[in-house]
Design an enzyme around this catalytic site. Structure first.
Site, PDB file in Angstrom:
ATOM      1  N   HIS A 138      36.146 -20.506  -1.716  1.00  0.00           N
ATOM      2  CA  HIS A 138      35.922 -19.279  -2.483  1.00  0.00           C
ATOM      3  C   HIS A 138      36.940 -19.208  -3.625  1.00  0.00           C
ATOM      4  O   HIS A 138      38.077 -18.783  -3.438  1.00  0.00           O
ATOM      5  CB  HIS A 138      36.035 -18.079  -1.525  1.00  0.00           C
ATOM      6  CG  HIS A 138      35.728 -16.773  -2.146  1.00  0.00           C
ATOM      7  ND1 HIS A 138      36.329 -15.590  -1.756  1.00  0.00           N
ATOM      8  CD2 HIS A 138      34.882 -16.442  -3.161  1.00  0.00           C
ATOM      9  CE1 HIS A 138      35.860 -14.608  -2.498  1.00  0.00           C
ATOM     10  NE2 HIS A 138      34.992 -15.097  -3.351  1.00  0.00           N
ATOM     11  N   GLU A 150      40.307 -19.210  -1.487  1.00  0.00           N
ATOM     12  CA  GLU A 150      40.171 -18.782  -0.091  1.00  0.00           C
ATOM     13  C   GLU A 150      39.259 -19.824   0.567  1.00  0.00           C
ATOM     14  O   GLU A 150      38.092 -19.952   0.190  1.00  0.00           O
ATOM     15  CB  GLU A 150      39.532 -17.382  -0.079  1.00  0.00           C
ATOM     16  CG  GLU A 150      39.558 -16.672   1.241  1.00  0.00           C
ATOM     17  CD  GLU A 150      38.907 -15.276   1.156  1.00  0.00           C
ATOM     18  OE1 GLU A 150      38.037 -15.039   0.283  1.00  0.00           O
ATOM     19  OE2 GLU A 150      39.259 -14.417   1.967  1.00  0.00           O
ATOM     20  N   ASN A 188      37.175 -10.159  -0.145  1.00  0.00           N
ATOM     21  CA  ASN A 188      36.118  -9.173  -0.431  1.00  0.00           C
ATOM     22  C   ASN A 188      35.980  -8.120   0.661  1.00  0.00           C
ATOM     23  O   ASN A 188      35.519  -7.012   0.399  1.00  0.00           O
ATOM     24  CB  ASN A 188      34.788  -9.881  -0.685  1.00  0.00           C
ATOM     25  CG  ASN A 188      34.783 -10.519  -2.060  1.00  0.00           C
ATOM     26  OD1 ASN A 188      35.248  -9.916  -3.020  1.00  0.00           O
ATOM     27  ND2 ASN A 188      34.307 -11.751  -2.151  1.00  0.00           N
TER      28      ASN A 188
HETATM   29  P1  NAD Z   1      25.927 -15.901 -11.885  1.00  0.00           P
HETATM   30  O1  NAD Z   1      24.812 -14.938 -11.765  1.00  0.00           O
HETATM   31  O2  NAD Z   1      26.846 -15.821 -13.074  1.00  0.00           O
HETATM   32  O3  NAD Z   1      25.383 -17.418 -11.831  1.00  0.00           O
HETATM   33  C1  NAD Z   1      24.508 -17.896 -10.859  1.00  0.00           C
HETATM   34  C2  NAD Z   1      23.877 -19.178 -11.414  1.00  0.00           C
HETATM   35  O4  NAD Z   1      23.126 -19.807 -10.367  1.00  0.00           O
HETATM   36  C3  NAD Z   1      22.912 -18.918 -12.588  1.00  0.00           C
HETATM   37  O5  NAD Z   1      23.287 -19.722 -13.694  1.00  0.00           O
HETATM   38  C4  NAD Z   1      21.554 -19.341 -12.011  1.00  0.00           C
HETATM   39  O6  NAD Z   1      20.691 -19.891 -12.986  1.00  0.00           O
HETATM   40  C5  NAD Z   1      21.987 -20.394 -10.993  1.00  0.00           C
HETATM   41  N1  NAD Z   1      20.973 -20.666  -9.966  1.00  0.00           N
HETATM   42  C6  NAD Z   1      20.237 -19.785  -9.234  1.00  0.00           C
HETATM   43  N2  NAD Z   1      19.410 -20.455  -8.408  1.00  0.00           N
HETATM   44  C7  NAD Z   1      19.639 -21.795  -8.614  1.00  0.00           C
HETATM   45  C8  NAD Z   1      19.085 -22.982  -8.073  1.00  0.00           C
HETATM   46  N3  NAD Z   1      18.140 -22.945  -7.135  1.00  0.00           N
HETATM   47  N4  NAD Z   1      19.544 -24.181  -8.526  1.00  0.00           N
HETATM   48  C9  NAD Z   1      20.512 -24.238  -9.485  1.00  0.00           C
HETATM   49  N5  NAD Z   1      21.073 -23.137 -10.041  1.00  0.00           N
HETATM   50  C10 NAD Z   1      20.630 -21.924  -9.607  1.00  0.00           C
HETATM   51  O7  NAD Z   1      26.768 -15.739 -10.527  1.00  0.00           O
HETATM   52  P2  NAD Z   1      28.341 -16.058 -10.284  1.00  0.00           P
HETATM   53  O8  NAD Z   1      29.105 -14.820 -10.550  1.00  0.00           O
HETATM   54  O9  NAD Z   1      28.675 -17.341 -10.939  1.00  0.00           O
HETATM   55  O10 NAD Z   1      28.336 -16.229  -8.691  1.00  0.00           O
HETATM   56  C11 NAD Z   1      27.941 -17.443  -8.090  1.00  0.00           C
HETATM   57  C12 NAD Z   1      28.448 -17.483  -6.653  1.00  0.00           C
HETATM   58  O11 NAD Z   1      29.878 -17.342  -6.654  1.00  0.00           O
HETATM   59  C13 NAD Z   1      27.911 -16.358  -5.778  1.00  0.00           C
HETATM   60  O12 NAD Z   1      27.745 -16.837  -4.478  1.00  0.00           O
HETATM   61  C14 NAD Z   1      29.048 -15.335  -5.826  1.00  0.00           C
HETATM   62  O13 NAD Z   1      29.055 -14.487  -4.716  1.00  0.00           O
HETATM   63  C15 NAD Z   1      30.257 -16.235  -5.835  1.00  0.00           C
HETATM   64  N6  NAD Z   1      31.484 -15.664  -6.391  1.00  0.00           N
HETATM   65  C16 NAD Z   1      31.423 -14.824  -7.468  1.00  0.00           C
HETATM   66  C17 NAD Z   1      32.599 -14.308  -7.985  1.00  0.00           C
HETATM   67  C18 NAD Z   1      32.560 -13.373  -9.173  1.00  0.00           C
HETATM   68  O14 NAD Z   1      33.578 -12.742  -9.478  1.00  0.00           O
HETATM   69  N7  NAD Z   1      31.454 -13.301  -9.892  1.00  0.00           N
HETATM   70  C19 NAD Z   1      33.841 -14.638  -7.422  1.00  0.00           C
HETATM   71  C20 NAD Z   1      33.867 -15.517  -6.343  1.00  0.00           C
HETATM   72  C21 NAD Z   1      32.680 -16.022  -5.829  1.00  0.00           C
END
Ligand code: NAD
Length: 282
Positions: A138, A150, A188
């Site tokens: 994470h 994490e 979280n």
């Molecule tokens: P985001 O919405 O910015 O990006 C998600 C991406 O995944 C998009 O570009 C989308 O096109 C792609 N995607 C969706 N389905 C797909 C598939 N089948 N194959 C390939 N690509 C695919 O989201 P994010 O903020 O980057 O979050 C991504 C992950 O990281 C989530 O699990 C989130 O919980 C986790 N996360 C987010 C944060 C944060 O602050 N945003 C922090 C830590 C962890």
């Protein structure tokens, strides 16, 4: 095991940031997303972010990470990677489909990792053969600046998997803290109820978003207000995490504020959509 080739699935804000820090550590990265447009945006963001880090003296001028990155819409291209990090939308069914495909594509000793904010690593591990190679990594947002990873070990996760990821974290200049696999893990579990409460305060009219953030930065020493942080995380991601915590921990204090759900329905997702609790220039 010293990891040298990594696949990253999902080129959103987290996948882009993870790719950037890996490439800066001279690791070959294959970045996968559904559309070439998303991949082009991720590359442009990486280029701009690297330029800014160099300008501020946070990255040596001679470091040139871009040649370490290849982008593709074909998930099969990660077949020779020693580690694949999934960073797609926070939705369990989507992640399950990805790991089911990676189970077919990757070698049986490749480490498979999820950057999920809340979903059980154990449930994802159950999908693949050799679940001892599944782990949670994470990363924090923004990835190039935040020093923590994490690391989540599920019951099946092998110690050699933990050791390989910890060694990689050190090479990225990050500190790995290894925790158990519980809903929303540690960060979280503590952060999201604070964000939820901040939204409730705005919803009930006690204070504006600006006032809430001002109070928590000036009064509680938060480096950033909880609502500005929610906008940065993405309100859709915040909602998914709270929904999962409410269902899995069965505690009403995790019930998402109705205002949060309404904002997500209206596509007010924070920075990534240009509007959330604040407005952003795209
Ligand atoms: P985001 O919405 O910015 O990006 C998600 C991406 O995944 C998009 O570009 C989308 O096109 C792609 N995607 C969706 N389905 C797909 C598939 N089948 N194959 C390939 N690509 C695919 O989201 P994010 O903020 O980057 O979050 C991504 C992950 O990281 C989530 O699990 C989130 O919980 C986790 N996360 C987010 C944060 C944060 O602050 N945003 C922090 C830590 C962890």
């Amino acid at each position: 095991m010293m990891i040298k080739r990594v696949g990253v699935i999902g080129a959103g804000q987290m996948g882009q940031g993870i790719t950037q820090v890996l490439a800066c550590a001279d690791i070959a990265v294959t970045l996968v997303d559904l559309s070439q447009d998303q991949l082009d945006t991720a590359l442009a963001t990486t280029e701009a972010s690297i330029a800014k880090l160099k300008e501020r003296g946070k990255l040596a001028a001679e470091v040139n990470p871009l040649p370490n990155i290849s982008v593709t819409t074909e998930m099969g291209q990660v077949a020779d990677c020693e580690l694949v990090i999934e960073a797609v939308t926070e939705d369990e069914m989507t992640k399950r489909r990805i790991f089911s495909s990676l189970n077919e594509i990757c070698s049986s000793d490749a480490i498979l990792a999820s950057n999920t904010s809340s979903i059980s690593i154990g449930r994802l591990a159950a999908i693949i053969d050799h679940p001892e190679r599944m782990i949670g990594v994470h990363f924090m947002n923004p990835v190039p600046l935040m020093p923590l990873i994490e690391v989540i070990e599920a019951k099946a996760t092998a110690q050699k998997t933990v050791a390989a990821v910890t060694e990689l974290s050190e090479r990225l200049g990050k500190t790995a803290v290894v925790v158990k696999d519980r809903p929303a893990f540690v960060l979280n579990r503590i952060l999201l109820p604070t964000i939820n409460e901040a939204i409730r305060v705005v919803e009930e009219g006690t204070a504006t978003a600006e006032q809430v953030d001002q109070i928590m930065t000036l009064g509680a020493g938060f480096p950033m207000g909880p609502l500005a942080l929610a906008d940065m995380i993405g309100l859709d991601t915040c909602l998914s995490i709270l929904d999962l915590m409410f269902v899995e921990l069965k505690d009403p204090r995790y019930l998402p504020a109705p205002m949060l759900r309404e904002m997500v329905i209206d596509q007010q997702l924070g920075r990534k959509s240009g509007v959330g609790f604040y407005r952003y220039d795209q």
